[in-house]
Design a protein around this motif. Structure first.
Motif, PDB file in Angstrom:
ATOM      1  N   ASP A 120      33.998  45.927  47.706  1.00 11.22           N
ATOM      2  CA  ASP A 120      34.542  45.011  46.698  1.00 11.22           C
ATOM      3  C   ASP A 120      35.432  45.756  45.705  1.00 11.22           C
ATOM      4  OD1 ASP A 120      33.492  42.645  47.640  1.00 11.22           O
ATOM      5  OD2 ASP A 120      31.890  42.500  46.144  1.00 11.22           O
ATOM      6  N   ASP A 123      38.701  46.935  47.266  1.00 12.01           N
ATOM      7  CA  ASP A 123      39.661  45.836  47.434  1.00 12.01           C
ATOM      8  C   ASP A 123      40.357  45.510  46.115  1.00 12.01           C
ATOM      9  OD1 ASP A 123      38.966  45.632  50.091  1.00 12.01           O
ATOM     10  OD2 ASP A 123      37.653  43.899  49.836  1.00 12.01           O
ATOM     11  N   GLU A 127      44.520  46.147  45.189  1.00 11.77           N
ATOM     12  CA  GLU A 127      45.454  45.122  44.705  1.00 11.77           C
ATOM     13  C   GLU A 127      46.016  45.507  43.344  1.00 11.77           C
ATOM     14  OE1 GLU A 127      46.006  40.333  44.039  1.00 11.77           O
ATOM     15  OE2 GLU A 127      44.021  41.190  43.768  1.00 11.77           O
ATOM     16  N   PRO A 333      44.591  42.445  53.044  1.00 12.84           N
ATOM     17  CA  PRO A 333      44.397  41.195  52.304  1.00 12.84           C
ATOM     18  C   PRO A 333      43.964  41.442  50.867  1.00 12.84           C
ATOM     19  CG  PRO A 333      42.601  41.587  53.854  1.00 12.84           C
ATOM     20  CD  PRO A 333      43.644  42.608  54.141  1.00 12.84           C
ATOM     21  N   PRO A 335      41.857  40.794  47.477  1.00 12.70           N
ATOM     22  CA  PRO A 335      40.480  40.380  47.300  1.00 12.70           C
ATOM     23  C   PRO A 335      40.401  38.948  46.783  1.00 12.70           C
ATOM     24  CG  PRO A 335      41.164  41.754  45.468  1.00 12.70           C
ATOM     25  CD  PRO A 335      42.284  41.776  46.473  1.00 12.70           C
ATOM     26  N   ASP A 336      39.355  38.242  47.185  1.00 13.31           N
ATOM     27  CA  ASP A 336      39.175  36.913  46.623  1.00 13.31           C
ATOM     28  C   ASP A 336      38.634  37.040  45.205  1.00 13.31           C
ATOM     29  OD1 ASP A 336      36.412  37.397  46.760  1.00 13.31           O
ATOM     30  OD2 ASP A 336      36.245  36.445  48.728  1.00 13.31           O
ATOM     31  N   GLU A 337      38.694  35.949  44.458  1.00 13.65           N
ATOM     32  CA  GLU A 337      38.241  36.000  43.068  1.00 13.65           C
ATOM     33  C   GLU A 337      36.746  36.291  42.987  1.00 13.65           C
ATOM     34  OE1 GLU A 337      40.275  36.076  40.322  1.00 13.65           O
ATOM     35  OE2 GLU A 337      41.670  36.301  41.988  1.00 13.65           O
ATOM     36  N   GLY A 338      36.013  35.972  44.069  1.00 10.28           N
ATOM     37  CA  GLY A 338      34.594  36.288  44.081  1.00 10.28           C
ATOM     38  C   GLY A 338      34.350  37.777  43.995  1.00 10.28           C
ATOM     39  N   ARG A 340      36.403  39.992  42.624  1.00  9.31           N
ATOM     40  CA  ARG A 340      36.721  40.409  41.257  1.00  9.31           C
ATOM     41  C   ARG A 340      35.582  40.053  40.302  1.00  9.31           C
ATOM     42  NH1 ARG A 340      41.530  42.424  39.943  1.00  9.31           N
ATOM     43  NH2 ARG A 340      43.199  42.310  41.496  1.00  9.31           N
TER      44      ARG A 340
END
Length: 472
Positions: A120, A123, A127, A333, A335-338, A340
């Motif tokens: 996590d 990622d 970004e 890809p 990272p999704d907001e989850g 973060r």
């Protein structure tokens, strides 16, 4: 990559000594300590002599859960342009946590804190690095940091984490060998293993610094001479790759100029000895990998100009060179907001324990958290005493114990100047200091800088309520 040579961290306290150092190729300046439109005269003189100046940021917090602040990125880029720098550098760290992402108070660490080596966190970091790379006018290099604490449940070693970061973003590395030694003492991590896992060809330059061991904990002070174990790690690195540049950091308790010169010479000799030895040991055709900073007969690798106006080893500005760009790293890809939010919640819980007195998150060594908490408070006290030197003058010997007591439960929510004002206000609300003359001087100092009178009863109650919410 720019061949920088041997350099030293420029600080105002040693500006005159730095200008007089023989054989100096380049300097590094803390980016937050200068203004792009009003450079210190000493740095201007160094640039006029052809000495490269690299801005080194400490406040971006690229390892934090939030995306980089555009204003901070713009300011760092402006300083790089003003200095004609071939690159800028920052840290793999987080420096603040909380805020809207975690629906909790925003807290400032006032220092660099380690990023968890998890997927996590990697990622999120990747970004953030890509955002920074797109915004900056010159290439970016990132530094590994020293740490007193280790995150539970880490999934990657330091070398693996850095290698994947480079692979996914193409970012350069600033390897601090003193920090590798610090992490060896404090966290049992083998510097040789970390170096063996690193993509050493991505190294932009190297930091060397001193520290001190107290009660089995190594403190990366930048205020002590460089010890032999740190030079040994530098030697190991130089035996693996020819570093484009090596820089001595010294931030406090500055020694005489001749001692700084002697430390630089010890660094130079270490690098030359190891690169010469490595060149002699490798087969013909590979010795060129070990030629930089060395007087060995092995052919030097051709320097790659990494930005418009890059300078080589403090020499004159070269003419622009057209080069074939290196292949771009494979996109990965975002990272999704989850991810973060998970990183943000974990970092906010840790930082709150360190600066606001909340319970230690599960899995952390509470004793080490106490050491880190005290170190953060001590750093705050030291920096506040520099940005507001009138406070220790007014409070005398009582400044440091009063500030440390204040810092235990009152986290920093803004910069150090705001911290100084908040501390003074805290003392005045408690009718301190007891000496009327000192209290009057402190009141005048606070009013002069805050532009208002000491708060009344309603404001005191509101402020106390805010502090109570932060400590929950």
């Amino acid at each position: 990559m720019a061949e920088l040579g041997i350099g030293i961290g420029w600080r105002p306290e040693i500006a005159e000594a730095v200008e007089a150092l023989p054989g100096l190729d380049w300097v590094e300046v803390v980016a937050e300590n200068i203004c792009a439109d009003h450079l210190p005269d000493s740095l201007t003189r160094l640039r006029e002599r052809g000495v490269t100046v690299v801005p080194h940021g400490v406040s971006l917090g690229l390892g934090g859960a939030d995306r980089p602040d555009p204003a901070r990125l713009a300011a760092l880029g402006e300083k790089a342009v003003a200095l004609g720098a071939p690159l800028v550098t920052e840290h793999i760290a987080f420096v603040r946590a909380g805020g809207p992402l975690t629906a909790s108070p925003l807290l400032e660490a006032g220092h660099l804190l380690p990023v968890p080596r998890t997927r996590d966190a990697l990622d999120v970091l990747c970004e953030n690095v890509r955002i920074a790379q797109d915004a900056l006018p010159v290439p970016l290099a990132l530094e590994n940091i020293a740490a007193l604490i280790a995150w539970p449940g880490e999934e990657l070693t330091e070398g693996q984490f850095l290698a994947e970061l480079v692979e996914r973003t193409g970012v350069r590395l600033l390897i601090d060998v003193a920090n590798l030694h610090t992490n060896h003492v404090n966290r049992g991590e083998d510097p040789a293993k970390a170096l063996s896992e690193l993509p050493v060809e991505a190294i932009a330059y190297v930091h060397v610094a001193g520290g001190v061991e107290r009660d089995g904990v190594w403190h990366d002070t930048h205020a002590h001479p460089v010890p032999r174990p740190v030079l040994d790690v530098l030697a190991d690195l130089a035996s693996r790759v020819s570093p484009p540049g090596v820089l001595l950091e010294r931030d406090d308790d500055f020694p005489p100029a001749e001692e700084l010169a002697a430390e630089l010479e010890a660094i130079r000799e270490t690098v030359i000895r190891e690169t010469v030895g490595a060149s002699a040991a490798v087969p013909v055709g590979t010795a060129h990998q070990h030629g930089a900073l060395s007087s060995a007969p092995a052919p030097r690798r051709a320097p790659l100009l990494i930005g418009a106006g890059a300078r080589v080893s403090g020499g004159p500005m070269p003419s622009p060179v057209v080069t074939t760009p290196a292949p771009s790293p494979a996109p990965s890809p975002a990272p999704d907001e989850g991810a973060r939010q998970r990183v943000g919640l974990a970092q906010a819980a840790l930082l709150s324990a360190l600066v606001a007195g909340t319970p230690a998150p599960e899995g952390f060594d509470s004793r080490r958290l106490g050491v880190q908490s005290r170190a953060l408070a001590a750093k705050r006290a030291g920096v506040v005493s520099k940005v507001a030197p009138e406070l220790p003058e007014i409070l005398g010997k009582g400044f440091r114990p009063a500030f440390l007591a204040y810092a235990r439960t009152r986290p920093m929510t803004g910069g150090y100047r705001r911290d100084a004002l908040d501390f003074a206000e805290h003392l005045l609300l408690a009718d301190r200091p007891e000496d009327p003359a000192a209290r009057r001087r402190l009141t005048e100092w606070w009013q002069d800088r805050s532009g208002s009178r000491p708060p009344g009863r309603a404001a005191r109650l509101a402020r106390a309520a805010r502090h109570a919410l932060v400590r929950r």
